[in-house]
Design a protein around this motif. Structure first.
Motif, PDB file in Angstrom:
ATOM      1  N   ASP A 195     -10.044  -5.596  -9.049  1.00  0.00           N
ATOM      2  CA  ASP A 195      -9.495  -6.730  -8.311  1.00  0.00           C
ATOM      3  C   ASP A 195      -8.311  -7.355  -9.028  1.00  0.00           C
ATOM      4  N   LEU A 196      -8.359  -7.334 -10.370  1.00  0.00           N
ATOM      5  CA  LEU A 196      -7.289  -7.947 -11.142  1.00  0.00           C
ATOM      6  C   LEU A 196      -6.030  -7.101 -11.174  1.00  0.00           C
ATOM      7  N   LEU A 197      -6.185  -5.800 -11.443  1.00  0.00           N
ATOM      8  CA  LEU A 197      -5.024  -4.955 -11.713  1.00  0.00           C
ATOM      9  C   LEU A 197      -4.451  -4.289 -10.472  1.00  0.00           C
ATOM     10  N   ALA A 198      -5.281  -4.001  -9.499  1.00  0.00           N
ATOM     11  CA  ALA A 198      -4.779  -3.250  -8.346  1.00  0.00           C
ATOM     12  C   ALA A 198      -3.657  -4.003  -7.647  1.00  0.00           C
ATOM     13  N   HIS A 199      -3.864  -5.302  -7.429  1.00  0.00           N
ATOM     14  CA  HIS A 199      -2.831  -6.079  -6.747  1.00  0.00           C
ATOM     15  C   HIS A 199      -1.551  -6.146  -7.573  1.00  0.00           C
ATOM     16  N   SER A 200      -1.675  -6.395  -8.871  1.00  0.00           N
ATOM     17  CA  SER A 200      -0.477  -6.507  -9.721  1.00  0.00           C
ATOM     18  C   SER A 200       0.274  -5.186  -9.796  1.00  0.00           C
ATOM     19  N   ILE A 201      -0.442  -4.085  -9.956  1.00  0.00           N
ATOM     20  CA  ILE A 201       0.223  -2.784 -10.050  1.00  0.00           C
ATOM     21  C   ILE A 201       0.901  -2.442  -8.725  1.00  0.00           C
ATOM     22  N   THR A 202       0.248  -2.811  -7.609  1.00  0.00           N
ATOM     23  CA  THR A 202       0.876  -2.563  -6.303  1.00  0.00           C
ATOM     24  C   THR A 202       2.178  -3.343  -6.169  1.00  0.00           C
ATOM     25  N   LEU A 203       2.165  -4.617  -6.577  1.00  0.00           N
ATOM     26  CA  LEU A 203       3.387  -5.410  -6.524  1.00  0.00           C
ATOM     27  C   LEU A 203       4.492  -4.817  -7.394  1.00  0.00           C
ATOM     28  N   GLY A 205       4.848  -1.722  -8.211  1.00  0.00           N
ATOM     29  CA  GLY A 205       5.352  -0.523  -7.558  1.00  0.00           C
ATOM     30  C   GLY A 205       6.320  -0.839  -6.438  1.00  0.00           C
ATOM     31  N   VAL A 206       5.987  -1.848  -5.607  1.00  0.00           N
ATOM     32  CA  VAL A 206       6.874  -2.223  -4.504  1.00  0.00           C
ATOM     33  C   VAL A 206       8.201  -2.754  -5.038  1.00  0.00           C
ATOM     34  N   GLN A 207       8.137  -3.623  -6.032  1.00  0.00           N
ATOM     35  CA  GLN A 207       9.356  -4.200  -6.586  1.00  0.00           C
ATOM     36  C   GLN A 207      10.230  -3.147  -7.266  1.00  0.00           C
ATOM     37  N   THR A 208       9.594  -2.189  -7.906  1.00  0.00           N
ATOM     38  CA  THR A 208      10.362  -1.095  -8.502  1.00  0.00           C
ATOM     39  C   THR A 208      11.039  -0.262  -7.427  1.00  0.00           C
ATOM     40  N   SER A 209      10.362  -0.030  -6.316  1.00  0.00           N
ATOM     41  CA  SER A 209      10.968   0.727  -5.219  1.00  0.00           C
ATOM     42  C   SER A 209      12.166  -0.019  -4.640  1.00  0.00           C
ATOM     43  N   VAL A 210      12.055  -1.343  -4.519  1.00  0.00           N
ATOM     44  CA  VAL A 210      13.177  -2.133  -4.007  1.00  0.00           C
ATOM     45  C   VAL A 210      14.387  -2.011  -4.919  1.00  0.00           C
ATOM     46  N   ALA A 211      14.137  -2.133  -6.240  1.00  0.00           N
ATOM     47  CA  ALA A 211      15.244  -2.014  -7.184  1.00  0.00           C
ATOM     48  C   ALA A 211      15.877  -0.629  -7.117  1.00  0.00           C
ATOM     49  N   ALA A 212      15.029   0.389  -7.019  1.00  0.00           N
ATOM     50  CA  ALA A 212      15.573   1.751  -6.932  1.00  0.00           C
ATOM     51  C   ALA A 212      16.369   1.934  -5.644  1.00  0.00           C
ATOM     52  N   HIS A 213      15.879   1.346  -4.550  1.00  0.00           N
ATOM     53  CA  HIS A 213      16.597   1.474  -3.285  1.00  0.00           C
ATOM     54  C   HIS A 213      17.961   0.776  -3.362  1.00  0.00           C
TER      55      HIS A 213
END
Length: 398
Positions: A195-203, A205-213
């Protein structure tokens, strides 16, 4: 469940037969002395001595076949008393066999044997003069007393064995409960971390994808502000996740230290006298020697459990009326040395169906980094030894 001597499966060992032969010879010598000194009837002649000594021969296998020993003894004892030889001299072998029947058999067998022996005694003395009636009653009283004593010993052995079995069952239940609680705690921690890490790691990942895009969408018109904002969001998410993880670990640590596992203090070397006392109640003669101080709790608990299991095996499988057990616990060369030696004649390690006692003792020793050896004594007529070496780390984690 074995309730004492004379109920083991398989043939008797040479050591047991030799021990019983020595006892039979000692009782024969005692009967001879009684026959020469305490007169109750006429002194035995050559025939009388022959009948008396032959009556002691079945004592060699009295523990293996007590009823057979009694049946073989009767043809010698009956004519001996019928010829009015010294009656006191023939009492000891009969009483020994009757005690063995009561101590090693069921209550029903003891009752049937007692009624049969008393019936034969009363019938054989039906025509005695009136002044000998008291003597007949005295003999009958001794027979009843010996049978009651043997029955008490049998019941006591069964009680001690049941207490030991219940204690072992309770210990196994506690261990299973501890393993279940550990498994549940692992699942709870896994859920918390998920519950603690899944949400943070997902965020992240999304933010890294935005930067890469942003970097790949239009390299000629790079939006540095958007890239910087995305990287700042990733950093903030990492800091937040790190703080939440630290908080969760602190809560888990406080939970572990504050509540513990609910099992209370571990048993230690100070509990060994109680184990020795319990073994003495079961009929063993225990020589306990403890020379160790300041032993870590985990090592003391392992030593306690090893001695407990070794004493239980000695009492259960010793197969002797006068079982001797020696327990030594002493500290030497930064190690706790535990030795339990008995002079018994039976062991599940030497034939029969093996159990889990020795395996459990080895696991106890390995849990603290030690070793354990168990087996029959080399070059000795019977006997079994358990020897463990448990390292002692002063000030360590145990």
């Amino acid at each position: 469940m074995r309730t004492g001597i004379g109920r083991m499966s398989g043939g008797p060992s040479p050591h047991a037969l030799r021990s019983d032969a020595y006892r039979a010879a000692a009782l024969a010598a005692l009967s001879i002395v009684i026959g020469l000194t305490v007169m109750d009837g006429r002194r035995p002649d050559a025939l009388g001595w022959t009948l008396l000594l032959c009556a002691h021969v079945p004592l060699v296998w009295r523990r293996r076949r007590p009823l057979l020993a009694l049946c073989v003894m009767i043809p010698f004892i009956g004519p001996y008393h019928a010829l009015d030889y010294n009656h006191n001299a023939a009492i000891t072998p009969v009483m020994m066999v009757l005690y063995t029947i009561a101590a090693t058999g069921t209550a029903r067998r003891t009752l049937v044997t007692g009624v049969s022996v008393l019936g034969v005694t009363l019938i054989g003395n039906a025509a005695v003069p009136p002044h000998q009636v008291v003597e007949v009653l005295r003999i009958s009283g001794w027979i009843v007393a010996v049978l009651l004593l043997g029955t008490y010993v049998s019941v006591h052995r069964q009680y001690v064995a049941s207490v030991v079995e219940r204690a072992e069952r309770a210990e196994r239940t506690r261990e299973e409960e501890a393993r279940r609680r550990v498994a549940e705690e692992r699942l709870r921690i896994a859920r918390d971390l998920h519950d603690l890490l899944a949400h943070s790691i997902t965020l992240i990942g999304v933010q890294t994808s935005v930067a890469a895009h942003v970097l790949a969408a239009d390299p000629e018109r790079l939006d540095r502000e958007a890239v910087a904002h995305a990287l700042d969001d990733i950093a903030d998410t990492c800091r937040t996740a790190r703080g939440e993880l630290r908080t969760t670990l602190e809560v888990l640590r406080e939970h572990t230290v504050g509540e513990g596992d609910g099992r209370g203090p571990l048993p230690g070397l100070d509990g060994l006298p109680d184990l020795a006392a319990a073994a003495r109640i079961a009929g063993a003669k225990v020589d306990l020697s403890v020379r160790a101080e300041g032993v870590p709790p985990a090592v003391g608990a392992a030593a306690y459990r090893i001695v407990q299991e070794a004493l239980t095996n000695a009492v259960r499988h010793g197969g002797r009326d006068d079982l001797w057990v020696r327990v030594q616990v002493f500290e030497r060369e930064d190690a706790l040395r535990v030795t339990v030696t008995d002079d018994g004649t039976g062991s599940t390690a030497d034939g029969g169906t093996p159990g889990f006692g020795i395996v459990g003792m080895r696991e106890r020793a390995r849990s603290v980094g030690g070793t354990l050896d168990a087996g029959s004594l080399a070059g000795a007529d019977g006997g079994f030894e358990v020897s463990a070496v448990l390292p002692v780390r002063r000030g360590g984690g145990g």
